[in-house]
Design a protein around this motif. Sequence first.
Motif, mmCIF file in Angstrom:
data_model
loop_
_atom_site.group_PDB
_atom_site.id
_atom_site.type_symbol
_atom_site.label_atom_id
_atom_site.label_comp_id
_atom_site.label_asym_id
_atom_site.label_seq_id
_atom_site.Cartn_x
_atom_site.Cartn_y
_atom_site.Cartn_z
ATOM 1 N N THR A 100 8.442 -3.925 16.827
ATOM 2 C CA THR A 100 8.606 -4.813 17.972
ATOM 3 C C THR A 100 9.522 -5.971 17.560
ATOM 4 O OG1 THR A 100 6.715 -6.237 17.455
ATOM 5 C CG2 THR A 100 6.271 -4.222 18.706
ATOM 6 N N GLU A 101 9.625 -6.962 18.398
ATOM 7 C CA GLU A 101 10.529 -8.082 18.106
ATOM 8 C C GLU A 101 10.173 -8.780 16.803
ATOM 9 O OE1 GLU A 101 12.060 -12.328 20.067
ATOM 10 O OE2 GLU A 101 10.594 -11.061 21.124
ATOM 11 N N HIS A 102 8.876 -8.960 16.530
ATOM 12 C CA HIS A 102 8.459 -9.720 15.359
ATOM 13 C C HIS A 102 7.671 -8.917 14.323
ATOM 14 C CE1 HIS A 102 8.872 -12.907 18.529
ATOM 15 N NE2 HIS A 102 9.588 -13.453 17.562
ATOM 16 N N PHE A 103 7.289 -7.679 14.639
ATOM 17 C CA PHE A 103 6.393 -6.924 13.764
ATOM 18 C C PHE A 103 6.932 -5.530 13.462
ATOM 19 C CE2 PHE A 103 3.876 -9.904 16.267
ATOM 20 C CZ PHE A 103 3.145 -10.557 15.297
ATOM 21 N N TYR A 104 6.610 -5.076 12.243
ATOM 22 C CA TYR A 104 6.862 -3.688 11.853
ATOM 23 C C TYR A 104 5.521 -3.129 11.368
ATOM 24 C CZ TYR A 104 9.050 0.436 9.814
ATOM 25 O OH TYR A 104 9.411 1.730 9.526
ATOM 26 N N ILE A 105 5.004 -2.119 12.080
ATOM 27 C CA ILE A 105 3.618 -1.689 11.900
ATOM 28 C C ILE A 105 3.568 -0.212 11.538
ATOM 29 C CG2 ILE A 105 1.331 -1.683 12.962
ATOM 30 C CD1 ILE A 105 2.843 -3.485 15.216
ATOM 31 N N VAL A 106 2.865 0.104 10.453
ATOM 32 C CA VAL A 106 2.712 1.483 9.997
ATOM 33 C C VAL A 106 1.240 1.877 10.106
ATOM 34 C CG1 VAL A 106 3.021 3.110 8.102
ATOM 35 C CG2 VAL A 106 4.635 1.216 8.393
ATOM 36 N N GLY A 107 0.955 2.878 10.919
ATOM 37 C CA GLY A 107 -0.411 3.371 11.062
ATOM 38 C C GLY A 107 -0.685 4.501 10.089
ATOM 39 N N MET A 108 -1.858 4.472 9.470
ATOM 40 C CA MET A 108 -2.261 5.497 8.495
ATOM 41 C C MET A 108 -3.621 6.079 8.859
ATOM 42 S SD MET A 108 -1.097 3.488 5.049
ATOM 43 C CE MET A 108 -1.180 1.881 5.859
ATOM 44 N N ASN A 109 -3.776 7.374 8.652
ATOM 45 C CA ASN A 109 -5.047 8.045 8.905
ATOM 46 C C ASN A 109 -5.890 8.043 7.633
ATOM 47 O OD1 ASN A 109 -7.144 9.706 9.795
ATOM 48 N ND2 ASN A 109 -6.019 11.565 9.262
ATOM 49 N N ILE A 121 -7.128 7.707 1.055
ATOM 50 C CA ILE A 121 -5.676 7.612 1.137
ATOM 51 C C ILE A 121 -5.102 8.493 0.043
ATOM 52 C CG2 ILE A 121 -5.511 5.568 -0.370
ATOM 53 C CD1 ILE A 121 -3.260 4.606 1.511
ATOM 54 N N SER A 122 -4.031 9.203 0.362
ATOM 55 C CA SER A 122 -3.450 10.149 -0.578
ATOM 56 C C SER A 122 -2.201 9.559 -1.230
ATOM 57 C CB SER A 122 -3.076 11.446 0.142
ATOM 58 O OG SER A 122 -1.989 11.228 1.031
ATOM 59 N N VAL A 123 -1.767 10.200 -2.304
ATOM 60 C CA VAL A 123 -0.528 9.787 -2.969
ATOM 61 C C VAL A 123 0.649 9.927 -2.016
ATOM 62 C CG1 VAL A 123 1.060 10.319 -4.852
ATOM 63 C CG2 VAL A 123 -1.411 10.311 -5.273
ATOM 64 N N ASP A 124 0.653 11.013 -1.232
ATOM 65 C CA ASP A 124 1.734 11.198 -0.263
ATOM 66 C C ASP A 124 1.763 10.061 0.756
ATOM 67 O OD1 ASP A 124 2.654 13.507 -1.423
ATOM 68 O OD2 ASP A 124 1.594 14.854 -0.056
ATOM 69 N N GLN A 125 0.594 9.653 1.220
ATOM 70 C CA GLN A 125 0.542 8.539 2.170
ATOM 71 C C GLN A 125 1.058 7.250 1.536
ATOM 72 O OE1 GLN A 125 -3.682 9.124 3.240
ATOM 73 N NE2 GLN A 125 -3.042 9.001 5.374
ATOM 74 N N ILE A 126 0.692 7.025 0.300
ATOM 75 C CA ILE A 126 1.164 5.830 -0.402
ATOM 76 C C ILE A 126 2.688 5.820 -0.481
ATOM 77 C CG2 ILE A 126 1.224 4.644 -2.636
ATOM 78 C CD1 ILE A 126 -1.681 5.612 -3.048
ATOM 79 N N ASN A 127 3.270 6.945 -0.867
ATOM 80 C CA ASN A 127 4.725 7.019 -1.034
ATOM 81 C C ASN A 127 5.460 6.955 0.305
ATOM 82 O OD1 ASN A 127 4.551 7.208 -3.832
ATOM 83 N ND2 ASN A 127 4.393 9.428 -3.805
ATOM 84 N N GLU A 128 4.935 7.659 1.306
ATOM 85 C CA GLU A 128 5.591 7.657 2.611
ATOM 86 C C GLU A 128 5.549 6.265 3.246
ATOM 87 O OE1 GLU A 128 3.538 10.685 4.736
ATOM 88 O OE2 GLU A 128 4.374 12.319 3.516
ATOM 89 N N THR A 129 4.422 5.597 3.113
ATOM 90 C CA THR A 129 4.298 4.252 3.661
ATOM 91 C C THR A 129 5.203 3.275 2.920
ATOM 92 O OG1 THR A 129 2.030 4.671 4.375
ATOM 93 C CG2 THR A 129 2.679 2.365 4.127
ATOM 94 N N TYR A 130 5.302 3.442 1.619
ATOM 95 C CA TYR A 130 6.199 2.600 0.823
ATOM 96 C C TYR A 130 7.639 2.724 1.322
ATOM 97 C CZ TYR A 130 9.172 1.210 -3.078
ATOM 98 O OH TYR A 130 10.156 0.641 -3.850
ATOM 99 N N GLU A 131 8.096 3.952 1.566
ATOM 100 C CA GLU A 131 9.470 4.149 2.031
ATOM 101 C C GLU A 131 9.685 3.502 3.396
ATOM 102 O OE1 GLU A 131 12.085 5.399 0.465
ATOM 103 O OE2 GLU A 131 10.847 5.680 -1.339
ATOM 104 N N LYS A 132 8.695 3.623 4.274
ATOM 105 C CA LYS A 132 8.829 3.005 5.594
ATOM 106 C C LYS A 132 8.909 1.489 5.478
ATOM 107 C CE LYS A 132 6.335 6.669 8.037
ATOM 108 N NZ LYS A 132 5.089 7.031 8.761
ATOM 109 N N LEU A 133 8.014 0.908 4.691
ATOM 110 C CA LEU A 133 7.989 -0.553 4.550
ATOM 111 C C LEU A 133 9.249 -1.060 3.848
ATOM 112 C CD1 LEU A 133 4.250 -1.019 3.502
ATOM 113 C CD2 LEU A 133 5.270 -1.632 5.708
#
Length: 250
Positions: A100-109, A121-133
């Motif tokens: 959004t204008e002020h936020f970048y939000i990553v949802g995780m299952n 939380i899995s290693v894949d989730q950690i790495n994928e979220t890292y790349e997004k952030l």
Amino acid sequence: MLLHLSDLHFGTEREVCIEAIHQFCQQYRPEVVVVSGDLTQRARYQQFYACVQFLNSLSIPYLVVPGNHDIPLYHVWNRFFSPFLRYQMFFGSLETTLETEHFYIVGMNSIRRRYHTRGHISVDQINETYEKLKNAPSGKIKLGVFHQPFYTFPDDHGGKDCPVLGKIALQKWGETGLFGLLHGHLHKVAVHDLNQIFDLGFDHPILDIHAGTAISNRVRFGLPNSFNVILSNGVIEHYYFNEDKKQFEK
């Protein structure tokens, strides 16, 4: 402004709280609504339907993640072979990203069919979220959304529902300038600095932001219904339901 709701538990909802959230959104017009899990009480079709109708009625972009109540509890076959079927019918992907204008939000299952409450939380989730952030636009508040908290006080479940790989995830995500994580699960309002708690060594806090239950009658610890607000400057505000005035107040 970001509106952080959690633990809606449709099936146990209070109409008076739903109406109060509508009034709040009409007055303040948040740029985004985030719901950190437990959208339903028993993952039933009608409960998911009621939830999506409520969120759509706010006319505000929203991001949701599943909670442990959003997979079947008593229907063992469905729990093990199609645990997220109804959730995905209404909300699609289990993990989404919203800017959004002020936020970048990553949802995780964080929900696994073999466990009732514990976060994973899995290693894949950690790495994928890292790349997004890491690749998120600069100047925006970076947030992760995860149903179970990464830290609790010793008297709050003793930390037994926190993800095992939480500290490893934080060490990696902290490099991206992560502002914080939005959680629910305990129905208790709290904010912790994970950087200090886990001695991560960053020069900025990483906040563990807990929300209470926004609309459910399943309140705990003697606390009223509540939600959080994060302003565009990073200030966090807690709103509690006033039974006499029938509205949420700071």
